[in-house]
Write a protein that holds these residues in place. Structure first.
Motif, PDB file in Angstrom:
ATOM      1  N   LEU A  64       3.279  11.297  12.363  1.00 33.27           N
ATOM      2  CA  LEU A  64       4.069  11.733  11.217  1.00 33.27           C
ATOM      3  C   LEU A  64       3.388  11.375   9.901  1.00 33.27           C
ATOM      4  O   LEU A  64       2.726  10.348   9.790  1.00 33.27           O
ATOM      5  CB  LEU A  64       5.450  11.068  11.247  1.00 33.27           C
ATOM      6  CG  LEU A  64       6.338  11.447  12.430  1.00 33.27           C
ATOM      7  CD1 LEU A  64       7.533  10.515  12.509  1.00 33.27           C
ATOM      8  CD2 LEU A  64       6.793  12.903  12.323  1.00 33.27           C
ATOM      9  N   LYS A  65       3.600  12.217   8.904  1.00 31.21           N
ATOM     10  CA  LYS A  65       3.058  11.958   7.573  1.00 31.21           C
ATOM     11  C   LYS A  65       4.167  11.361   6.700  1.00 31.21           C
ATOM     12  O   LYS A  65       5.350  11.518   6.981  1.00 31.21           O
ATOM     13  CB  LYS A  65       2.535  13.268   6.968  1.00 31.21           C
ATOM     14  CG  LYS A  65       1.420  13.906   7.779  1.00 31.21           C
ATOM     15  CD  LYS A  65       0.090  13.201   7.579  1.00 31.21           C
ATOM     16  CE  LYS A  65      -0.439  13.505   6.183  1.00 31.21           C
ATOM     17  NZ  LYS A  65      -1.583  12.633   5.850  1.00 31.21           N
ATOM     18  N   LYS A  66       3.742  10.682   5.634  1.00 27.67           N
ATOM     19  CA  LYS A  66       4.746   9.960   4.847  1.00 27.67           C
ATOM     20  C   LYS A  66       5.774  10.895   4.205  1.00 27.67           C
ATOM     21  O   LYS A  66       6.915  10.512   3.992  1.00 27.67           O
ATOM     22  CB  LYS A  66       4.092   9.039   3.824  1.00 27.67           C
ATOM     23  CG  LYS A  66       3.245   9.717   2.791  1.00 27.67           C
ATOM     24  CD  LYS A  66       2.537   8.693   1.922  1.00 27.67           C
ATOM     25  CE  LYS A  66       1.625   9.400   0.942  1.00 27.67           C
ATOM     26  NZ  LYS A  66       0.700   8.488   0.278  1.00 27.67           N
ATOM     27  N   GLY A  67       5.364  12.119   3.937  1.00 26.52           N
ATOM     28  CA  GLY A  67       6.313  13.089   3.382  1.00 26.52           C
ATOM     29  C   GLY A  67       7.476  13.337   4.344  1.00 26.52           C
ATOM     30  O   GLY A  67       8.642  13.419   3.937  1.00 26.52           O
ATOM     31  N   VAL A 117       1.970  -2.648   4.667  1.00 24.79           N
ATOM     32  CA  VAL A 117       3.060  -3.121   3.819  1.00 24.79           C
ATOM     33  C   VAL A 117       3.471  -4.506   4.313  1.00 24.79           C
ATOM     34  O   VAL A 117       3.662  -4.721   5.504  1.00 24.79           O
ATOM     35  CB  VAL A 117       4.282  -2.171   3.868  1.00 24.79           C
ATOM     36  CG1 VAL A 117       5.410  -2.706   2.985  1.00 24.79           C
ATOM     37  CG2 VAL A 117       3.901  -0.761   3.437  1.00 24.79           C
ATOM     38  N   ILE A 150       8.485  11.252   6.660  1.00 25.52           N
ATOM     39  CA  ILE A 150       9.278  10.028   6.779  1.00 25.52           C
ATOM     40  C   ILE A 150      10.162   9.867   5.547  1.00 25.52           C
ATOM     41  O   ILE A 150      11.322   9.463   5.640  1.00 25.52           O
ATOM     42  CB  ILE A 150       8.345   8.815   6.988  1.00 25.52           C
ATOM     43  CG1 ILE A 150       7.602   8.980   8.319  1.00 25.52           C
ATOM     44  CG2 ILE A 150       9.125   7.510   6.963  1.00 25.52           C
ATOM     45  CD1 ILE A 150       6.428   8.045   8.526  1.00 25.52           C
ATOM     46  N   SER A 158      -0.550   2.655   6.160  1.00 25.49           N
ATOM     47  CA  SER A 158      -0.651   1.880   4.920  1.00 25.49           C
ATOM     48  C   SER A 158      -0.028   0.515   5.154  1.00 25.49           C
ATOM     49  O   SER A 158       1.126   0.422   5.569  1.00 25.49           O
ATOM     50  CB  SER A 158       0.141   2.532   3.776  1.00 25.49           C
ATOM     51  OG  SER A 158      -0.224   3.854   3.637  1.00 25.49           O
ATOM     52  N   ILE A 198       3.814   3.462   8.487  1.00 24.71           N
ATOM     53  CA  ILE A 198       3.861   4.694   7.699  1.00 24.71           C
ATOM     54  C   ILE A 198       2.436   5.032   7.274  1.00 24.71           C
ATOM     55  O   ILE A 198       1.849   4.347   6.422  1.00 24.71           O
ATOM     56  CB  ILE A 198       4.807   4.541   6.489  1.00 24.71           C
ATOM     57  CG1 ILE A 198       6.223   4.210   7.003  1.00 24.71           C
ATOM     58  CG2 ILE A 198       4.816   5.823   5.641  1.00 24.71           C
ATOM     59  CD1 ILE A 198       7.247   3.961   5.919  1.00 24.71           C
ATOM     60  N   GLU A 199       1.878   6.004   7.880  1.00 19.94           N
ATOM     61  CA  GLU A 199       0.518   6.483   7.584  1.00 19.94           C
ATOM     62  C   GLU A 199      -0.521   5.377   7.549  1.00 19.94           C
ATOM     63  O   GLU A 199      -1.474   5.437   6.777  1.00 19.94           O
ATOM     64  CB  GLU A 199       0.492   7.256   6.256  1.00 19.94           C
ATOM     65  CG  GLU A 199       0.856   8.696   6.433  1.00 19.94           C
ATOM     66  CD  GLU A 199       0.460   9.545   5.232  1.00 19.94           C
ATOM     67  OE1 GLU A 199      -0.358   9.103   4.402  1.00 19.94           O
ATOM     68  OE2 GLU A 199       0.967  10.676   5.158  1.00 19.94           O
ATOM     69  N   PRO A 241       4.951   4.133   0.801  1.00 19.92           N
ATOM     70  CA  PRO A 241       5.189   3.416   2.059  1.00 19.92           C
ATOM     71  C   PRO A 241       5.914   2.083   1.857  1.00 19.92           C
ATOM     72  O   PRO A 241       6.743   1.694   2.665  1.00 19.92           O
ATOM     73  CB  PRO A 241       3.780   3.181   2.610  1.00 19.92           C
ATOM     74  CG  PRO A 241       2.962   4.279   2.034  1.00 19.92           C
ATOM     75  CD  PRO A 241       3.534   4.537   0.673  1.00 19.92           C
TER      76      PRO A 241
END
Ligand code: SF4
Lengths: 186, 452
Positions: B153-156, A172, B158, A170, A167-168, B175
């Motif tokens: 894709l951006k986190k928004g 985790v 997702i 980041s 996810i972007e 995230p």
């Protein structure tokens, strides 16, 4: 003709120059194996503990489901190892002996005989690997020398906890497998 | 649709395109930094390249040796000449096992074979377990990058998707929160699957074992809980000796994401007691590529993705603009071999800057092969109409700012162009490029000053 034969005869039919398989030379090695190894594990988001630190940490844990298959800490299990790994879904902690560690990247080699159940280091919520500090090698080349031609049905290098950055980008920790890795260096 | 058309669509969302570009560059930069910490980096690349050369020159023998040893280890080996046969083999195993739902870890080969839609058509639920792959699967999309499947894709987006599919809190874009929601969701799938499918990173001829690398641990989680493991492997994934893994594992993760190794590197040699391992060896165009001498080297690829992260076109046009399973520079030399017509615009989606070849851990001459494909495509079009290559060139160079403003003027303009103009939606990809550092003088000017 079976697909196997078709594929193999197609390859045999292609004229190719013969190319030699190179030898893998020795590369200069790091001196300070322990320091480099510790740094690598930390870089992979794991933690390195001494035996004392580990015992203190274990004592600080409350009521936990623990399985230790480590020959060094045989009495830490609070539940029995089942034969079906599905029963381990709520396992909090697994303690396993590693065979040796690789300084350059923090990878630790384990085989089926160490794991008892192949799923154990993955399904557990937290993982501890116990490692002899004398059993460190500089790089992956010596690692495969150490493994040699030994036969195990399953062997793996674990270098850190389960992680993802999908996810972007980041980071985790705890995607599917263990949410933490502690290495006890004896 | 051709690459330039798709690229224009990608560039419509300026800020996202810029983010995509910068994020991949960041990954490329991490790769650079870690590679410099390994003094023998270049020797390793040479070794990897030579080992793969040797593999390709003896592929038949190594495959036979690999099969013999795998069988001895109790692995069941299947051969598939194409995607259709591969899919049929997998389905047959699933039917035999009475398995209605499977978990699958990342495998570009199964994407290439379009296994998911095939199994779904046959009533089987397929769950991709790599987080990025699960995200794109929810969206009914293929991965846009071979290592970072959801990088577009951006986190928004997702967060919204997970709100709908996994009932996460609306608007929570953290995230960690989203990843842990996926963890809970996928845990259930892992526990319920009787069969797990994985790809293969390396198959070792000498031992008959195969290696699968992940950071998430999803391949192992699936395989060790299931009764049956199906591993799908392209025939070019063979390496001769166990010790060759030392070379490749040192290169793979460093090249891919700039980390020293993936956190889980599993060596499967024999099934656990009472379980089964099936290995499907797949050709699907690989022997044809092997026969093309100029393009043979493309089969050395270990799918690290570094050529994508570094490519100025990929970063600014997105994985989907290629329309092929493997996008980016390597995809642009593999795909025309599969379908020349369909993928004829891909070899032109390159500046031929050579950055891909520079970062490739197995030293594939990617940019030279791109150039070779251009020649082939031009030849194949022959006298036919305006010749496709011209049309393609027109498609690419049609009004891009960077090409209209040429020469000296360009060098002045570049220094002063704001990002808003460079990433402007009316710009097709040629314009969308983040413009390069400009030399103070042209080579010609320099030459005149210094040599004449
Ligand atoms: S071509 Fe080279 S750089 Fe690109 S994915 Fe394959 S191995 Fe990596």
């Amino acid at each position: 003709m079976s697909s196997r034969e078709q594929i193999l005869s197609a390859i045999k039919g292609i004229e190719r120059e013969s190319k030699q398989l190179p030898d893998i030379p020795e590369f200069p090695q790091t001196e300070n194996l322990q320091k480099v190894f510790k740094d690598s594990i930390q870089g992979n988001k794991g933690e390195v503990l001494s035996a004392i630190e580990f015992e203190e940490w274990i004592a600080s844990l409350g009521d936990q489901k623990i399985i230790s298959v480590s020959s060094r800490f045989p009495n830490l299990s609070t539940i029995k190892l089942p034969s079906d790994p599905h029963q381990l879904n709520d396992l909090n902690l697994a303690i396993i002996d590693g065979q040796f560690g690789v300084s350059e990247n923090g990878a630790i080699w384990l085989e089926e005989e160490n794991l008892k159940l192949r799923a154990l280091p993955f399904i557990t919520e937290h993982l501890v690997i116990v490692l002899d500090s004398q059993k460190l090698v500089p790089s992956m080349h010596q690692a495969y020398e150490s493994i040699g031609s030994k036969h195990s049905g399953f062997g793996l290098f674990i270098a850190g906890p389960s992680k993802t950055a999908d996810i972007e980008q980041s980071l985790v920790i705890g995607a599917h497998g263990a949410k933490s890795l502690r290495v006890v260096l004896l | 649709m051709s690459h330039p058309e798709n690229a224009s669509a990608f560039l419509k969302d300026q800020s996202k395109a810029k983010w995509h570009d910068e994020t991949l560059w960041f990954v490329r930069d991490k790769r650079d930094r870690i590679s410099k910490t390994v003094p023998e980096w270049e020797s390793l690349r040479n070794l990897a390249s030579q080992i793969k050369d040797n593999v390709l020159s003896n592929l038949d023998n190594y495959l036979e040796e690999f099969e013999k040893n795998a069988l001895k280890n109790g692995i069941q080996v299947h051969w598939a000449k194409d995607a259709e046969e591969h899919n049929a083999i997998v389905l047959k195993i699933l039917k035999e096992k009475n398995c209605p739902a499977i978990v699958k870890s990342k495998s570009i080969l199964t994407e290439e074979c379009h296994l998911n839609p095939y199994l779904e058509k046959n009533g089987i639920e397929v769950v991709d377990t790599d987080l990025g792959e699960r995200i794109v699967q929810f969206l009914n999309q293929p991965p846009s990058h071979i290592v970072l499947p959801a990088i577009h894709l951006k986190k928004g987006e997702i967060s919204e998707l997970f709100h709908e599919k996994l009932q996460t809190e609306k608007g929570n874009e953290d995230p960690e929160y989203l990843t842990h929601a996926a963890r809970t969701h996928l845990r259930e799938k892992f526990l319920g699957a009787k069969v797990a499918i994985t790809g293969v990173n390396f198959g070792v001829a000498e031992t008959g074992e195969f290696v699968v690398c992940t950071n998430e641990g999803n391949a192992d989680m699936g395989v060790h809980l299931a009764e049956t493991h199906i591993a799908c492997m392209g025939i070019e994934k063979i390496i001769p000796r166990r010790k060759d893994l030392g070379v490749f594992l040192r290169l793979l993760a460093r090249s891919a994401t700039g980390q020293p190794i993936t956190n889980y590197n599993s060596h499967f040699r024999s099934p656990a007691t009472g379980k089964e391992i099936h290995l499907v060896l797949v050709d699907n165009g690989r022997t044809a590529q092997l026969a093309r001498e100029k393009f043979r080297n493309s089969l050395k690829c270990i799918r690290c993705g570094a050529c994508m992260n570094t490519c100025p076109i990929y970063r600014r046009s997105g994985g989907y603009s290629y329309g092929s399973t493997v996008p980016g520079p390597i995809g642009s030399i593999l795909s025309p071999g599969i379908d020349l017509n369909k993928y004829s615009s891909l070899p032109f989606a390159s500046t031929l800057c050579g950055s891909c070849s520079d970062v490739c851990p197995v030293k594939i001459n990617i940019h030279e092969q791109l150039y070779e494909w251009r020649q082939e495509i031009t030849k194949a079009q022959g006298t036919n109409g305006k010749s496709l290559s011209m049309k393609l060139a027109n498609g690419i160079f049609r009004s891009p700012l960077a090409y209209r403003i040429s020469g000296k003027l360009m060098r002045i303009a570049l220094k002063n162009l704001p990002n808003s103009l460079i990433y402007h939606p009316i710009n097709s990809w040629g314009k969308g490029r983040n413009l390069p550092e400009t030399p103070k003088e042209t080579f010609k000017e320099w030459y005149h000053k210094n040599r004449s």
